[in-house]
Design a protein around this motif. Structure first.
Motif, PDB file in Angstrom:
ATOM      1  N   ASP A  58       9.226   3.889  -4.109  1.00  0.00           N
ATOM      2  CA  ASP A  58       9.043   4.781  -2.962  1.00  0.00           C
ATOM      3  C   ASP A  58       8.967   3.959  -1.684  1.00  0.00           C
ATOM      4  N   VAL A  59      10.094   3.405  -1.285  1.00  0.00           N
ATOM      5  CA  VAL A  59      10.124   2.471  -0.163  1.00  0.00           C
ATOM      6  C   VAL A  59       9.629   3.120   1.125  1.00  0.00           C
ATOM      7  N   THR A  60      10.037   4.353   1.388  1.00  0.00           N
ATOM      8  CA  THR A  60       9.706   4.985   2.665  1.00  0.00           C
ATOM      9  C   THR A  60       8.216   5.293   2.808  1.00  0.00           C
ATOM     10  N   ASN A  61       7.484   5.234   1.711  1.00  0.00           N
ATOM     11  CA  ASN A  61       6.051   5.520   1.764  1.00  0.00           C
ATOM     12  C   ASN A  61       5.222   4.261   1.499  1.00  0.00           C
ATOM     13  N   THR A  62       5.819   3.083   1.739  1.00  0.00           N
ATOM     14  CA  THR A  62       5.155   1.826   1.403  1.00  0.00           C
ATOM     15  C   THR A  62       5.006   0.954   2.641  1.00  0.00           C
ATOM     16  N   PHE A  75       0.833  -1.195   0.000  1.00  0.00           N
ATOM     17  CA  PHE A  75       0.000   0.000   0.000  1.00  0.00           C
ATOM     18  C   PHE A  75       0.870   1.249   0.000  1.00  0.00           C
ATOM     19  N   ALA A  76       0.327   2.315  -0.548  1.00  0.00           N
ATOM     20  CA  ALA A  76       0.978   3.627  -0.499  1.00  0.00           C
ATOM     21  C   ALA A  76       0.616   4.304   0.808  1.00  0.00           C
ATOM     22  N   GLY A  77       1.532   4.368   1.742  1.00  0.00           N
ATOM     23  CA  GLY A  77       1.337   5.087   2.995  1.00  0.00           C
ATOM     24  C   GLY A  77       0.637   4.295   4.062  1.00  0.00           C
ATOM     25  N   ASP A  78      -0.620   3.937   3.830  1.00  0.00           N
ATOM     26  CA  ASP A  78      -1.409   3.170   4.786  1.00  0.00           C
ATOM     27  C   ASP A  78      -2.549   2.506   4.030  1.00  0.00           C
ATOM     28  N   LEU A  79      -3.495   1.925   4.766  1.00  0.00           N
ATOM     29  CA  LEU A  79      -4.580   1.199   4.106  1.00  0.00           C
ATOM     30  C   LEU A  79      -5.464   2.096   3.265  1.00  0.00           C
ATOM     31  N   HIS A  98      -2.971  -9.514  10.056  1.00  0.00           N
ATOM     32  CA  HIS A  98      -1.646  -9.757  10.631  1.00  0.00           C
ATOM     33  C   HIS A  98      -0.842  -8.469  10.765  1.00  0.00           C
ATOM     34  N   GLY A  99      -1.525  -7.346  10.732  1.00  0.00           N
ATOM     35  CA  GLY A  99      -0.866  -6.075  10.966  1.00  0.00           C
ATOM     36  C   GLY A  99      -0.377  -5.382   9.710  1.00  0.00           C
ATOM     37  N   VAL A 100       0.096  -4.161   9.902  1.00  0.00           N
ATOM     38  CA  VAL A 100       0.635  -3.317   8.838  1.00  0.00           C
ATOM     39  C   VAL A 100       2.121  -3.128   9.116  1.00  0.00           C
ATOM     40  N   TRP A 101       2.967  -3.564   8.187  1.00  0.00           N
ATOM     41  CA  TRP A 101       4.410  -3.600   8.384  1.00  0.00           C
ATOM     42  C   TRP A 101       5.059  -2.560   7.467  1.00  0.00           C
ATOM     43  N   ARG A 102       5.776  -1.613   8.043  1.00  0.00           N
ATOM     44  CA  ARG A 102       6.370  -0.520   7.274  1.00  0.00           C
ATOM     45  C   ARG A 102       7.732  -0.929   6.712  1.00  0.00           C
ATOM     46  N   LEU A 103       7.926  -0.662   5.408  1.00  0.00           N
ATOM     47  CA  LEU A 103       9.192  -0.961   4.779  1.00  0.00           C
ATOM     48  C   LEU A 103      10.274   0.001   5.266  1.00  0.00           C
ATOM     49  N   THR A 104      11.475  -0.536   5.451  1.00  0.00           N
ATOM     50  CA  THR A 104      12.583   0.273   5.967  1.00  0.00           C
ATOM     51  C   THR A 104      13.766   0.362   5.012  1.00  0.00           C
TER      52      THR A 104
END
Length: 257
Positions: A96-100, A64-68, A113-119
């Motif tokens: 755009d890894v930081t916004n995914t 996803f872009a940013g959030d759900l 199973h949650g929302v996991w932010r790319l680093t």
């Protein structure tokens, strides 16, 4: 199956009217002698169905872009790594890894199973310099969630590089126009020395990065490569996972690599 990402990333391909089945057991999780889930696909080869939740499909998620609320635009899956924090997708999905964020098992607006932010990401130089379709595979790290790494929560697929041209695989992916994943199994065929193709209907925009899983639950490819994964939903592509992909995986998956 999607070439460029915007803040809101619409599907790049038009879905056809091919029928999508809802299967009660589209993907069965078995247990091998090693205790690792394996795959079987009760549906006939080349038939696409809605994927039900299982130990296997829960390792696959939408990006996803940013959030759900940002819209899902690609697919990714958890792969094994020393740090237990790695996912695999197509390189063209990681502009755009930081916004995914990665949402495994996503269904109908819910993140079970949650929302996991790319680093961070690992992309081959051939993709970075020239967007070489033969290098359209990438790996990304995700931050821990509630003190757990994503592989500890869900398990991860081992890499199965150097598969034969006609290996049977199961594809699980998230078309941007749907809120549930689709599943299809078929044998791959050789498109070129560096690209393989598979015939499965309805794998439209958003399915880029979908894992191609062998019968023993290994990652044999990701949807992408030639034409960004294909320009029609009935035929999809993956770059061959050869020495270059294995080297990139070792860099991403092995601590200190």
């Amino acid at each position: 199956m999607i070439h460029r990402m915007l803040l809101f990333r619409p599907a790049a391909r038009v879905r056809t009217s091919a029928r999508v089945l809802v299967a009660s057991t589209a993907l069965a999780a078995l247990v091998t002698s090693t205790g690792e889930p394996a795959l079987s696909a009760p549906l006939p080869f080349g038939v696409t169905a809605e994927a039900r939740a299982s130990r296997i499909t829960d390792r696959v998620g939408a990006l996803f872009a940013g959030d759900l609320d940002g819209g899902h635009f690609c697919t990714a899956s958890v792969v094994r790594s020393d740090d237990h924090n790695l996912i695999a997708t197509a390189a063209h999905c990681l502009d755009d890894v930081t916004n995914t964020v990665f949402v495994p098992g996503y269904r109908d607006g819910r993140a079970p199973h949650g929302v996991w932010r790319l680093t961070g990401s690992y992309v081959d130089p051939a993709w970075q310099s020239a967007e070489d379709p033969d290098a359209d595979i990438a790996f990304a790290t995700v931050a821990p969630l509630d003190g757990r790494e994503v592989q500890d929560a869900l398990g991860g697929f081992p890499l199965r590089a150097a598969q034969p041209d006609d290996v049977a695989v199961t594809v699980v992916g998230y078309p941007s126009a749907r809120e549930t994943p689709l599943i299809c199994a078929n044998s791959t065929t050789k498109w070129s020395s560096t690209q393989r193709q598979i015939g499965c209907p309805e794998l439209s925009g958003g399915t880029s990065g979908s894992p191609w899983l062998t019968a023993d639950g290994g990652l044999a490819g990701v949807l992408g490569g030639y034409e960004g994964g294909g320009t029609v939903p009935e035929v999809s592509y993956s770059a061959v996972l050869g020495d270059t992909a294995r080297a990139l995986y070792r860099q991403a998956a092995v601590s200190g690599g």
